[in-house]
Design a protein around this motif. Structure first.
Motif, PDB file in Angstrom:
ATOM      1  N   GLY A   1     -17.321  -6.829  11.981  1.00  0.00           N
ATOM      2  CA  GLY A   1     -17.341  -5.472  11.456  1.00  0.00           C
ATOM      3  C   GLY A   1     -16.228  -5.209  10.478  1.00  0.00           C
ATOM      4  N   ARG A   2     -15.831  -3.935  10.401  1.00  0.00           N
ATOM      5  CA  ARG A   2     -14.813  -3.512   9.437  1.00  0.00           C
ATOM      6  C   ARG A   2     -13.872  -2.513  10.097  1.00  0.00           C
ATOM      7  NH1 ARG A   2     -15.716  -2.143   3.062  1.00  0.00           N
ATOM      8  NH2 ARG A   2     -16.642  -4.218   3.187  1.00  0.00           N
ATOM      9  N   LEU A   3     -12.576  -2.766   9.976  1.00  0.00           N
ATOM     10  CA  LEU A   3     -11.537  -1.909  10.544  1.00  0.00           C
ATOM     11  C   LEU A   3     -10.919  -1.082   9.414  1.00  0.00           C
ATOM     12  CD1 LEU A   3      -9.568  -1.094  12.869  1.00  0.00           C
ATOM     13  CD2 LEU A   3      -8.206  -3.120  12.256  1.00  0.00           C
ATOM     14  N   ILE A   4     -10.840   0.225   9.610  1.00  0.00           N
ATOM     15  CA  ILE A   4     -10.394   1.150   8.565  1.00  0.00           C
ATOM     16  C   ILE A   4      -9.139   1.888   9.039  1.00  0.00           C
ATOM     17  CG2 ILE A   4     -11.017   3.156   7.153  1.00  0.00           C
ATOM     18  CD1 ILE A   4     -13.979   2.380   7.692  1.00  0.00           C
ATOM     19  N   ASN A   5      -8.153   1.970   8.134  1.00  0.00           N
ATOM     20  CA  ASN A   5      -6.949   2.767   8.389  1.00  0.00           C
ATOM     21  C   ASN A   5      -6.573   3.547   7.131  1.00  0.00           C
ATOM     22  OD1 ASN A   5      -6.243   0.117  10.347  1.00  0.00           O
ATOM     23  ND2 ASN A   5      -5.893   2.132  11.227  1.00  0.00           N
ATOM     24  N   HIS A   6      -5.803   4.607   7.322  1.00  0.00           N
ATOM     25  CA  HIS A   6      -5.408   5.489   6.233  1.00  0.00           C
ATOM     26  C   HIS A   6      -3.881   5.584   6.182  1.00  0.00           C
ATOM     27  CE1 HIS A   6      -9.637   6.798   6.086  1.00  0.00           C
ATOM     28  NE2 HIS A   6      -9.575   6.753   7.406  1.00  0.00           N
ATOM     29  N   ILE A   7      -3.318   5.393   5.013  1.00  0.00           N
ATOM     30  CA  ILE A   7      -1.880   5.434   4.847  1.00  0.00           C
ATOM     31  C   ILE A   7      -1.459   6.864   4.510  1.00  0.00           C
ATOM     32  CG2 ILE A   7       0.109   4.382   3.717  1.00  0.00           C
ATOM     33  CD1 ILE A   7      -1.779   2.451   5.280  1.00  0.00           C
ATOM     34  N   VAL A   8      -0.491   7.378   5.247  1.00  0.00           N
ATOM     35  CA  VAL A   8      -0.026   8.752   5.056  1.00  0.00           C
ATOM     36  C   VAL A   8       1.488   8.763   4.945  1.00  0.00           C
ATOM     37  CG1 VAL A   8      -1.999   9.664   6.345  1.00  0.00           C
ATOM     38  CG2 VAL A   8       0.168   9.238   7.536  1.00  0.00           C
ATOM     39  N   VAL A   9       2.024   9.907   4.595  1.00  0.00           N
ATOM     40  CA  VAL A   9       3.457  10.098   4.559  1.00  0.00           C
ATOM     41  C   VAL A   9       3.792  11.346   5.371  1.00  0.00           C
ATOM     42  CG1 VAL A   9       3.410  11.456   2.424  1.00  0.00           C
ATOM     43  CG2 VAL A   9       5.487  10.215   3.062  1.00  0.00           C
ATOM     44  N   VAL A  10       4.884  11.295   6.087  1.00  0.00           N
ATOM     45  CA  VAL A  10       5.281  12.449   6.897  1.00  0.00           C
ATOM     46  C   VAL A  10       5.973  13.488   6.023  1.00  0.00           C
ATOM     47  CG1 VAL A  10       6.780  13.222   8.787  1.00  0.00           C
ATOM     48  CG2 VAL A  10       5.526  11.086   8.978  1.00  0.00           C
TER      49      VAL A  10
ATOM     50  N   VAL B   1       0.848  -1.185   0.000  1.00  0.00           N
ATOM     51  CA  VAL B   1       0.000   0.000   0.000  1.00  0.00           C
ATOM     52  C   VAL B   1       0.888   1.240   0.000  1.00  0.00           C
ATOM     53  CG1 VAL B   1      -1.990  -1.097   1.078  1.00  0.00           C
ATOM     54  CG2 VAL B   1      -0.209  -0.103   2.528  1.00  0.00           C
ATOM     55  N   VAL B   2       0.323   2.350  -0.437  1.00  0.00           N
ATOM     56  CA  VAL B   2       1.086   3.591  -0.592  1.00  0.00           C
ATOM     57  C   VAL B   2       0.325   4.741   0.058  1.00  0.00           C
ATOM     58  CG1 VAL B   2       2.174   2.796  -2.725  1.00  0.00           C
ATOM     59  CG2 VAL B   2       0.033   4.077  -2.836  1.00  0.00           C
ATOM     60  N   PRO B   3       1.003   5.867   0.305  1.00  0.00           N
ATOM     61  CA  PRO B   3       0.310   7.021   0.894  1.00  0.00           C
ATOM     62  C   PRO B   3      -0.925   7.404   0.090  1.00  0.00           C
ATOM     63  CG  PRO B   3       2.668   7.377   0.948  1.00  0.00           C
ATOM     64  CD  PRO B   3       2.457   6.115   0.164  1.00  0.00           C
ATOM     65  N   GLY B   4      -1.997   7.704   0.818  1.00  0.00           N
ATOM     66  CA  GLY B   4      -3.273   8.033   0.194  1.00  0.00           C
ATOM     67  C   GLY B   4      -4.239   6.878   0.154  1.00  0.00           C
ATOM     68  N   ASP B   5      -3.744   5.664   0.378  1.00  0.00           N
ATOM     69  CA  ASP B   5      -4.626   4.491   0.340  1.00  0.00           C
ATOM     70  C   ASP B   5      -5.505   4.409   1.590  1.00  0.00           C
ATOM     71  OD1 ASP B   5      -3.749   3.608  -2.112  1.00  0.00           O
ATOM     72  OD2 ASP B   5      -2.404   2.062  -1.322  1.00  0.00           O
ATOM     73  N   ARG B   6      -6.718   3.925   1.370  1.00  0.00           N
ATOM     74  CA  ARG B   6      -7.643   3.595   2.452  1.00  0.00           C
ATOM     75  C   ARG B   6      -7.670   2.077   2.564  1.00  0.00           C
ATOM     76  NH1 ARG B   6     -12.893   5.717   4.531  1.00  0.00           N
ATOM     77  NH2 ARG B   6     -14.298   3.959   4.965  1.00  0.00           N
TER      78      ARG B   6
END
Length: 219
Positions: free
Chosen positions: A210-219, A196-201
């Motif tokens: 249920g469903r677990l959600i995370n967001h990929i970011v870059v510093v 996965v890359v920055p910006g991916d959900r």
């Protein structure tokens, strides 16, 4: 009724490597070579350190250019009472409930020696969104598990394909160490990890949890 995770899942985060039959089969040739000569005969464990804890809608920092980041969909088992040398038949009686875990990692070079640098970066163990009591999940070996990246299914498997079921894992681990109330057993990620890359959900869905959600970011 679900329970608040932060009130229950307060202990050590124990990961289990190579617990999907398909993943183990992919590595059989490697394990037959020196120095190992054979596949592991006991659960291969690693620990996710406290700094890795993350939750629903939490951000995960991509390690940067030239590095790869891989989500790891997994069933989380939260212990409800301390278990020491328990039998397979009794093991599930010690479980408080189940939840979803996204065990983020850099690609692993060795399953026998999981690297701390690859597994234990800040935010690399997302847990949630809630704890579902064990009574609501009559058979943890019949759960579908899916990984979505930006709404697209990228992995799909079932806990029916575990090498060791939840009860067997608890029994074998508790042979040599006590699992305490609040400890979380991360029961393994299936074969086919994706980058996965920055910006991916990133979303993980497990039957009844249920469903677990995370967001990929870059510093």
């Amino acid at each position: 009724m679900s329970r608040a995770l932060h009130d229950v899942a307060t202990g050590t985060l124990f990961g289990v490597a190579l617990n999907y039959q398909g993943l183990l089969n992919q590595h059989l040739t490697e394990f037959e070579q020196p120095p190992y000569q054979k596949p592991p005969i006991k659960p291969v464990l690693f620990i996710k350190t406290p700094n890795t804890r993350n939750g629903q809608d939490g951000v995960v920092v991509h390690p940067g250019a030239g590095e790869r980041l891989q989500p790891g969909p997994a069933l989380g088992v939260v212990m409800g009472q301390s278990a020491s040398r328990v039998s397979v038949d009794q093991a599930l009686d010690y479980v408080a409930g189940y939840t979803i875990v996204n065990e983020f990692s850099l690609p692993e070079d060795s399953y026998y020696r999981p690297a701390v640098k690859a597994k234990c970066r800040d935010g690399f163990c997302s847990i949630g969104p809630e704890l579902i009591p064990a009574a609501q999940i009559p058979d943890p070996q019949k759960l579908d598990i899916k990984l979505f990246v930006n709404g697209e299914v990228r992995q799909a498997n079932s806990t029916a394909n575990f090498v060791r079921g939840v009860a067997q894992l608890i029994a074998e681990i508790s042979e040599f160490m006590t699992l305490h109330a609040g400890d979380v057993l991360i029961t393994g990620t299936p074969e086919g990890r994706v980058d996965v890359v920055p910006g991916d959900r990133v979303e993980i869905e497990i039957s009844g949890l249920g469903r677990l959600i995370n967001h990929i970011v870059v510093v």
